[in-house]
Design a protein around this motif. Structure first.
Motif, PDB file in Angstrom:
ATOM      1  N   LEU A 387      46.396  62.802  33.174  1.00  0.00           N
ATOM      2  CA  LEU A 387      46.001  61.430  32.837  1.00  0.00           C
ATOM      3  C   LEU A 387      44.555  61.320  32.341  1.00  0.00           C
ATOM      4  O   LEU A 387      44.113  60.221  32.029  1.00  0.00           O
ATOM      5  N   GLY A 388      43.826  62.422  32.289  1.00  0.00           N
ATOM      6  CA  GLY A 388      42.511  62.341  31.667  1.00  0.00           C
ATOM      7  C   GLY A 388      41.383  63.087  32.350  1.00  0.00           C
ATOM      8  O   GLY A 388      40.317  63.255  31.766  1.00  0.00           O
ATOM      9  N   ASP A 389      41.535  63.520  33.596  1.00  0.00           N
ATOM     10  CA  ASP A 389      40.471  64.274  34.262  1.00  0.00           C
ATOM     11  C   ASP A 389      40.565  65.727  33.845  1.00  0.00           C
ATOM     12  O   ASP A 389      41.012  66.586  34.608  1.00  0.00           O
ATOM     13  N   ASN A 390      40.171  65.998  32.629  1.00  0.00           N
ATOM     14  CA  ASN A 390      40.269  67.356  32.087  1.00  0.00           C
ATOM     15  C   ASN A 390      39.119  67.581  31.114  1.00  0.00           C
ATOM     16  O   ASN A 390      38.452  66.617  30.711  1.00  0.00           O
ATOM     17  N   PRO A 391      38.867  68.835  30.765  1.00  0.00           N
ATOM     18  CA  PRO A 391      37.706  69.119  29.912  1.00  0.00           C
ATOM     19  C   PRO A 391      37.710  68.381  28.567  1.00  0.00           C
ATOM     20  O   PRO A 391      36.651  68.168  27.990  1.00  0.00           O
ATOM     21  N   MET A 392      38.873  67.983  28.078  1.00  0.00           N
ATOM     22  CA  MET A 392      38.910  67.243  26.816  1.00  0.00           C
ATOM     23  C   MET A 392      38.714  65.737  27.035  1.00  0.00           C
ATOM     24  O   MET A 392      38.640  64.978  26.062  1.00  0.00           O
ATOM     25  N   HIS A 393      38.686  65.285  28.283  1.00  0.00           N
ATOM     26  CA  HIS A 393      38.584  63.853  28.614  1.00  0.00           C
ATOM     27  C   HIS A 393      39.634  63.028  27.881  1.00  0.00           C
ATOM     28  O   HIS A 393      39.350  61.976  27.309  1.00  0.00           O
ATOM     29  N   LEU A 394      40.838  63.556  27.895  1.00  0.00           N
ATOM     30  CA  LEU A 394      41.909  62.973  27.098  1.00  0.00           C
ATOM     31  C   LEU A 394      43.118  62.799  27.992  1.00  0.00           C
ATOM     32  O   LEU A 394      43.433  63.674  28.793  1.00  0.00           O
ATOM     33  N   SER A 395      43.795  61.670  27.864  1.00  0.00           N
ATOM     34  CA  SER A 395      45.077  61.524  28.547  1.00  0.00           C
ATOM     35  C   SER A 395      46.133  62.196  27.691  1.00  0.00           C
ATOM     36  O   SER A 395      46.229  61.940  26.492  1.00  0.00           O
ATOM     37  N   TYR A 396      46.939  63.060  28.330  1.00  0.00           N
ATOM     38  CA  TYR A 396      48.036  63.677  27.586  1.00  0.00           C
ATOM     39  C   TYR A 396      49.278  62.812  27.598  1.00  0.00           C
ATOM     40  O   TYR A 396      50.314  63.200  27.069  1.00  0.00           O
ATOM     41  N   MET A 397      49.160  61.643  28.219  1.00  0.00           N
ATOM     42  CA  MET A 397      50.234  60.654  28.117  1.00  0.00           C
ATOM     43  C   MET A 397      49.861  59.639  27.043  1.00  0.00           C
ATOM     44  O   MET A 397      48.811  58.982  27.125  1.00  0.00           O
ATOM     45  N   VAL A 398      50.724  59.514  26.070  1.00  0.00           N
ATOM     46  CA  VAL A 398      50.478  58.587  24.964  1.00  0.00           C
ATOM     47  C   VAL A 398      50.457  57.151  25.499  1.00  0.00           C
ATOM     48  O   VAL A 398      51.320  56.766  26.296  1.00  0.00           O
ATOM     49  N   GLY A 399      49.436  56.391  25.079  1.00  0.00           N
ATOM     50  CA  GLY A 399      49.389  54.979  25.460  1.00  0.00           C
ATOM     51  C   GLY A 399      48.822  54.727  26.840  1.00  0.00           C
ATOM     52  O   GLY A 399      48.783  53.588  27.291  1.00  0.00           O
ATOM     53  N   TYR A 400      48.349  55.778  27.511  1.00  0.00           N
ATOM     54  CA  TYR A 400      47.699  55.592  28.814  1.00  0.00           C
ATOM     55  C   TYR A 400      46.196  55.715  28.608  1.00  0.00           C
ATOM     56  O   TYR A 400      45.718  56.731  28.093  1.00  0.00           O
ATOM     57  N   GLY A 401      45.427  54.692  29.013  1.00  0.00           N
ATOM     58  CA  GLY A 401      43.974  54.706  28.803  1.00  0.00           C
ATOM     59  C   GLY A 401      43.635  54.526  27.332  1.00  0.00           C
ATOM     60  O   GLY A 401      44.471  54.098  26.528  1.00  0.00           O
ATOM     61  N   ASP A 402      42.383  54.870  26.984  1.00  0.00           N
ATOM     62  CA  ASP A 402      41.939  54.664  25.598  1.00  0.00           C
ATOM     63  C   ASP A 402      41.999  55.927  24.769  1.00  0.00           C
ATOM     64  O   ASP A 402      42.073  55.872  23.547  1.00  0.00           O
ATOM     65  N   GLN A 403      41.917  57.056  25.437  1.00  0.00           N
ATOM     66  CA  GLN A 403      41.852  58.327  24.717  1.00  0.00           C
ATOM     67  C   GLN A 403      43.153  59.082  24.921  1.00  0.00           C
ATOM     68  O   GLN A 403      43.427  59.556  26.014  1.00  0.00           O
ATOM     69  N   TYR A 404      43.944  59.156  23.893  1.00  0.00           N
ATOM     70  CA  TYR A 404      45.193  59.921  23.993  1.00  0.00           C
ATOM     71  C   TYR A 404      45.584  60.412  22.605  1.00  0.00           C
ATOM     72  O   TYR A 404      45.047  59.919  21.601  1.00  0.00           O
ATOM     73  N   PRO A 405      46.483  61.371  22.507  1.00  0.00           N
ATOM     74  CA  PRO A 405      46.829  61.924  21.197  1.00  0.00           C
ATOM     75  C   PRO A 405      47.410  60.846  20.270  1.00  0.00           C
ATOM     76  O   PRO A 405      48.302  60.102  20.669  1.00  0.00           O
ATOM     77  N   ARG A 406      46.864  60.796  19.076  1.00  0.00           N
ATOM     78  CA  ARG A 406      47.292  59.765  18.106  1.00  0.00           C
ATOM     79  C   ARG A 406      48.254  60.339  17.073  1.00  0.00           C
ATOM     80  O   ARG A 406      48.912  59.601  16.377  1.00  0.00           O
ATOM     81  N   GLN A 407      48.242  61.664  16.961  1.00  0.00           N
ATOM     82  CA  GLN A 407      49.114  62.285  15.943  1.00  0.00           C
ATOM     83  C   GLN A 407      50.247  63.026  16.625  1.00  0.00           C
ATOM     84  O   GLN A 407      50.350  64.251  16.542  1.00  0.00           O
TER      85      GLN A 407
END
Ligand SMILES: *[C@@H]1O[C@H](CO)[C@@H](O)[C@H](O)[C@H]1NC(C)=O
Ligand SMILES: *[C@@H]1O[C@H](CO)[C@@H](O)[C@H](O)[C@H]1NC(C)=O
Ligand SMILES: *[C@@H]1O[C@H](CO)[C@@H](O)[C@H](O)[C@H]1NC(C)=O
Ligand SMILES: *[C@@H]1O[C@H](CO)[C@@H](O)[C@H](O)[C@H]1NC(C)=O
Length: 492
Positions: A387-407
């Motif tokens: 959900l985002g506590d990772n070195p990329m500061h990215l949620s791997y769930m689409v649509g969760y939080g503000d930062q997630y994969p767009r492509q």
């Protein structure tokens, strides 16, 4: 207090706050279930919530004069592979059985809805037993040669079948597992449906056991399914998996004997660190362990002993073989679409933790003992990483939080919706979209993508399926895991 100290104090407090605010697991749970609506094939119901999707593949099964409309597309393509679809259903059912009590009522209902979308379809795949079982709809290669919305498909929608005595132990074993597991999940709310599922599960298992061998032994099926969903590790795990679920669903000693008699020859003792759409061994052990915990069925205790070894493998300090972690803390097995493995393992560890708690036991790994909460902490770390506590500061769930994969590597999500642009996009026209750097226009909310590399890096381009493709069997086990933490948000 000096102003500078005040500022510092506030800053430190903010920093602390940032690290202690838990993730919104309820939101993740909600979205993880919603995702399945984006994968639906067939005629969409009035209650459809993912509104950018439309009806698709309404003639599936036509070439074999049967109705195979419905079910799920497994990932970012438009083939219906029944083998991973059945595994997805099994895991949605297991999520409901073990973790349904942690779900709010509406999410519990939605999860059963997601499960039923699969089981209604799986019933169609076994509607011509005992002589015929349907394997797949769509041809992998022609499908993959196009980048098309499901609503536009003009690729061959060939349905494939296996006829008795053609072997199909892996496919039929998994479908039997799915129907049996679902019969338990629906037992309270829809008893008649539950009974139908169980009857069909029993019949499907008979086919699996009577016609032993892999479904891709059939050359037509081989060409249609491989290299995507060949059951690489063989079919014996699915026979045990089907029998284990039927034992749970029926309580019949026939399945108990089957499990006892075949354990050694089917290789349970060697492959216990595998669990996913291909290998079911790790799941078999944990599933059966429950009965040993609850009823001390000594004939089954070797399965529990192996389950213990499986779970011990997640603790680096134990002796014996281990799973590994990335530097950022993600449970890592080198497979394509890494998070499928993380998701499946998280489910097993959390299920095992509950079995330990309910029987007031701890995990023994040689001289080392672990409380159930130690297991849960490992799983929480996985969930928080996703959900985002990772070195990329990215949620791997689409649509969760503000930062997630767009492509996201997903045909329907990346091409404008039929609701926006009703003219068909052709097979080739889609490739321009595929190669473009634009974000997907349709948010496939809740999809957990393949995820990061072994060094925690993630580039996130649509062109890289390993990174950005979602699959139904990543999400299905996570539904149960999110349910647990949604009900225990402050667990540390
Ligand atoms: C969590 O997300 C849900 C939406 O799914 C929202 O209704 C709720 O307010 C959120 N909770 C918190 C604490 O932010
Ligand atoms: C399977 O594919 C191979 C290679 O394309 C082809 O030679 C073979 O004839 C196909 N087999 C069947 C049964 O379609
Ligand atoms: C389970 O059963 C075995 C023999 O069947 C017995 O030796 C053992 O003490 C039992 N364990 C528990 C926890 O009851
Ligand atoms: C996809 O990305 C991974 C790294 O995350 C990389 O190892 C792999 O080679 C990439 N595949 C392709 C086809 O570019």
């Amino acid at each position: 207090m000096k102003p500078s100290i005040l500022i510092l104090t506030v800053f430190v407090l903010l920093l602390l706050l940032q690290t202690v605010i838990p993730h919104n697991y309820s939101d993740a749970l909600h979205k993880s279930i919603l995702f399945f609506e984006g994968q639906r094939s067939g005629r969409l119901p009035k209650q459809q919530r993912m509104l950018w999707r439309g009806d698709s593949a309404l003639k599936d099964g036509g070439n074999l004069n049967t109705d195979l409309v419905g079910g799920y597309y497994d990932a970012g393509d438009n083939v219906k592979f029944h083998f991973p679809m059945a595994f997805t259903a099994t895991m949605l059912a297991w999520s409901s059985i073990n973790f349904g009590s942690y779900m709010p009522a509406n999410e519990f209902r939605h999860n059963l809805g997601a499960l039923k979308w699969a089981t209604n379809y799986l019933l169609k795949t076994v509607s011509q037993l005992p002589h015929r079982i349907f394997v797949q709809v769509g041809e992998a290669q022609p499908d993959h040669d196009c980048w098309e919305r499901p609503e536009d498909m003009d690729t061959p929608r060939t349905a494939f079948a296996i006829d008795a005595p053609g072997p199909a132990s892996d496919l039929a074993g998994e479908i039997a597992a799915a129907l049996a597991a679902a019969s338990i999940a629906f037992k309270q709310s829809q008893p008649e449906y539950s009974k139908l599922l169980l009857d069909k599960a029993i019949q499907t298992f008979q086919y699996a056991d009577m016609h032993r061998g892999s479904y891709y032994d059939n050359p037509n099926v081989y060409n249609a399914t491989c290299p995507f969903y060949c059951s690489n590790n063989g079919y014996k795990d699915e026979l045990l998996w089907g029998a284990a679920w039927l034992r749970r669903a029926t309580g019949s000693d026939n399945y108990l004997e089957y499990l006892v008699n075949n354990r050694e020859t089917f290789g349970v003792d060697y492959n216990y660190l595998d669990f996913g759409w291909d290998s079911k061994f790790g799941g078999v052990d944990v599933l059966i362990a429950k009965e040993v915990f609850e009823k001390n069925v000594s004939a089954l205790s070797p399965y529990k002993d192996i389950a213990e070894k499986t779970i011990c493998a997640v603790f680096p300090e134990t002796a014996g073989p281990h799973l590994s972690y990335t530097p950022g803390g993600l449970l890592y097995k080198p497979v394509a679409c890494q998070l499928q493995s993380t998701a499946a393992w998280s489910f097993l560890i959390l299920a095992y933790a509950d079995y330990l708690s309910k029987s007031s036991q701890q995990l023994s790994c040689g001289n080392l003992k672990f409380q159930p909460d130690s297991l849960r902490r490992i799983v929480k770390r996985q969930v928080d990483y996703i959900l985002g506590d990772n070195p990329m500061h990215l949620s791997y769930m689409v649509g969760y939080g503000d930062q997630y994969p767009r492509q996201v590597h997903h045909r329907g999500s990346s091409i404008p919706s039929v609701k926006v642009q009703s003219n068909a996009f052709g097979c080739q026209q889609g490739w321009e979209i595929f190669h473009s750097d634009n974000p997907n226009p349709n948010i496939l909310v809740g999809a957990v993508v393949g995820g990061p590399n072994v060094d925690d890096t993630f580039i996130g381009k649509r062109t890289n399926a390993t990174d950005t493709e979602p699959t139904t069997y990543i999400n299905a086990p996570l539904v149960g895991v999110f349910a647990y933490f949604s009900s225990n948000p402050n667990f540390t």
